[in-house]
Design a protein around this motif. Sequence first.
Motif, PDB file in Angstrom:
ATOM      1  N   GLY A  34     -42.877 -32.138 -11.851  1.00 34.41           N
ATOM      2  CA  GLY A  34     -42.842 -33.481 -11.284  1.00 34.41           C
ATOM      3  C   GLY A  34     -44.237 -34.060 -11.175  1.00 34.41           C
ATOM      4  N   ASP A  35     -44.454 -34.908 -10.161  1.00 32.77           N
ATOM      5  CA  ASP A  35     -45.778 -35.512  -9.962  1.00 32.77           C
ATOM      6  C   ASP A  35     -46.509 -34.884  -8.778  1.00 32.77           C
ATOM      7  OD1 ASP A  35     -44.375 -36.503  -7.810  1.00 32.77           O
ATOM      8  OD2 ASP A  35     -44.589 -38.611  -8.356  1.00 32.77           O
ATOM      9  N   TYR A  36     -46.019 -33.727  -8.333  1.00 33.26           N
ATOM     10  CA  TYR A  36     -46.549 -33.086  -7.125  1.00 33.26           C
ATOM     11  C   TYR A  36     -48.061 -32.887  -7.193  1.00 33.26           C
ATOM     12  CZ  TYR A  36     -47.628 -29.402  -3.755  1.00 33.26           C
ATOM     13  OH  TYR A  36     -48.206 -28.673  -2.757  1.00 33.26           O
TER      14      TYR A  36
ATOM     15  N   SER B  83     -40.916 -27.802  -8.029  1.00 29.18           N
ATOM     16  CA  SER B  83     -40.244 -27.708  -9.330  1.00 29.18           C
ATOM     17  C   SER B  83     -38.806 -28.205  -9.260  1.00 29.18           C
ATOM     18  CB  SER B  83     -40.258 -26.257  -9.817  1.00 29.18           C
ATOM     19  OG  SER B  83     -39.474 -26.120 -10.979  1.00 29.18           O
ATOM     20  N   SER B  84     -38.432 -29.021 -10.262  1.00 26.31           N
ATOM     21  CA  SER B  84     -37.031 -29.410 -10.405  1.00 26.31           C
ATOM     22  C   SER B  84     -36.340 -28.565 -11.460  1.00 26.31           C
ATOM     23  CB  SER B  84     -36.942 -30.891 -10.787  1.00 26.31           C
ATOM     24  OG  SER B  84     -37.585 -31.141 -12.017  1.00 26.31           O
ATOM     25  N   GLY B  85     -37.093 -27.690 -12.104  1.00 33.17           N
ATOM     26  CA  GLY B  85     -36.533 -26.788 -13.096  1.00 33.17           C
ATOM     27  C   GLY B  85     -37.598 -25.862 -13.645  1.00 33.17           C
TER      28      GLY B  85
ATOM     29  N   GLN C 110     -50.894 -34.739  -4.892  1.00 34.93           N
ATOM     30  CA  GLN C 110     -51.619 -33.944  -3.895  1.00 34.93           C
ATOM     31  C   GLN C 110     -53.125 -34.108  -4.043  1.00 34.93           C
ATOM     32  OE1 GLN C 110     -49.247 -33.123  -1.393  1.00 34.93           O
ATOM     33  NE2 GLN C 110     -50.505 -31.260  -1.293  1.00 34.93           N
ATOM     34  N   HIS C 111     -53.620 -34.008  -5.255  1.00 33.00           N
ATOM     35  CA  HIS C 111     -55.062 -34.132  -5.455  1.00 33.00           C
ATOM     36  C   HIS C 111     -55.542 -35.563  -5.221  1.00 33.00           C
ATOM     37  CE1 HIS C 111     -55.920 -30.056  -6.632  1.00 33.00           C
ATOM     38  NE2 HIS C 111     -54.951 -30.070  -7.523  1.00 33.00           N
TER      39      HIS C 111
ATOM     40  N   HIS D  10     -45.426 -37.326 -14.637  1.00 32.80           N
ATOM     41  CA  HIS D  10     -44.837 -36.033 -14.314  1.00 32.80           C
ATOM     42  C   HIS D  10     -45.406 -34.995 -15.284  1.00 32.80           C
ATOM     43  CE1 HIS D  10     -41.146 -37.206 -11.725  1.00 32.80           C
ATOM     44  NE2 HIS D  10     -42.154 -38.046 -11.518  1.00 32.80           N
ATOM     45  N   VAL D  11     -45.304 -33.731 -14.897  1.00 32.53           N
ATOM     46  CA  VAL D  11     -45.966 -32.668 -15.653  1.00 32.53           C
ATOM     47  C   VAL D  11     -44.958 -31.592 -16.045  1.00 32.53           C
ATOM     48  CG1 VAL D  11     -47.726 -30.864 -15.582  1.00 32.53           C
ATOM     49  CG2 VAL D  11     -48.160 -33.061 -14.486  1.00 32.53           C
TER      50      VAL D  11
END
Length: 452
Positions: free
Chosen positions: A287-289, A263-265, A293-294, A316-317
């Motif tokens: 973000g796009d984490y 998380s960036s926020g 990952q998937h 990004h989400v």
Amino acid sequence: MSAEGDAPTGENPGAQTDPSLFDKVVNLCKRRGIVFGSAEIYGGFRSAYDYGPIGAQLLRNVKDAWWRSMVQLRSDVVGLDASILSPPQVWEASGHLSNFTDPLVDCTSCKTRHREDQLENPDQCPKCGSRDTFTEARAFNLMFRTHAGPVEGAGAEVYLRPETAQGMFVNFKNVLETSRKRPPFGIAQVGKSFRNEITPGNFVFRTREFEQMELEFFVPPDEAPQWYEYWLAERYQWYLDLGIPASHLRLRAHDDDELSHYSSGTSDVEFLFPWGWGELEGIANRGDYDLRQHAEHSGHKLEYFDQASGQRYVPHVIEPAAGATRSLMAFLTAAYRQETVNDDVRTVLGLHPQLAPFKVAVLPLSRKEPLTALAAEVLASCQLHWMCDYDETQAIGRRYRRQDEIGTPLCVTVDFESLDDRYVTVRDRDTMAQDRVPINALVDHLGSRLNL
């Protein structure tokens, strides 16, 4: 991409709450069929609850209100209903198998277990008061593990989902290809989640089985910060619109040491419960984490190709994730009030009409024909439009009080004059004002009063 006004943050220093309110709400829930302890005839099962006739409808209304706001009234969000069971690969990719843990300590004196990060004094047991009796903290994974099929073993190991989010990430490609959406767009889901909490408590606020209302909103990377601010304001306003007073609601931004690794926020929408501030919903810039990952673990590309610009990117989400059962408890707590009317204490649930389990109650003044036949006619006309209650037992004053306690906004009384003039009495829950309305205009009158 704008919301009305900015959502306030901070402590709301003027907010106050009644410590006795918690017991009052819990007692009302049991007395009026809102929430029961699970399997009470067998002594109950800790941290598990059943929603009674009134509670089941209230919980459904909370979820429907969320769905209406997040899906029905938007053209950029679609729905999903993903499986509760998932293979280990999903949770390995998401990081839940390695990171979804709480620090667990045991008191060697009274044998109770506690989350170390929630202890007011890490050297003293809150149960027995003993000092320096805690064991060394150890990681406790919150996921429920089970086995699929007749044979136990690693090959059949599956997990109950601890959140609904991953189902939306693993279906990103499916939804993108079939819904004809493009970023920015969202996938919404309401459903059960399971977490093996160390210290469940505060009634339905923290339980091992609960319901979530989550949105994963996929955006171009450079638009993520502004969409994050947008959803902070939108989600804060949703609670205000449904009756939570501003004095008991706040947005609290996470400090850097609270942020998840992806998380960036993150900010929480919090409600002032009788025991203090508690989280109703978290809004995170993930973000796009998750998609990366998937994609890495599955071998499938989870990205979007913008034909207009020729750009290919991993969205990004922004994730607003709310608790349905927590929200229900906040709405109940905020709506509960007691007032004195003619030396009698009246208990009222001042629920927003959209949330009220029953919108209308039809009350014949007598149980005798032909009054009940006319009341049945009135009920049938109202049931085509709203959830309605029907009650013909006890004195009319007691029936009004019962409807007040379960939050019914409007009561329709069918009396003996109704047989002659075909007028009924409409009573308002909050003001107790009464109006005579012709039966042939009743549905329109109720609709304008409910304003749904």
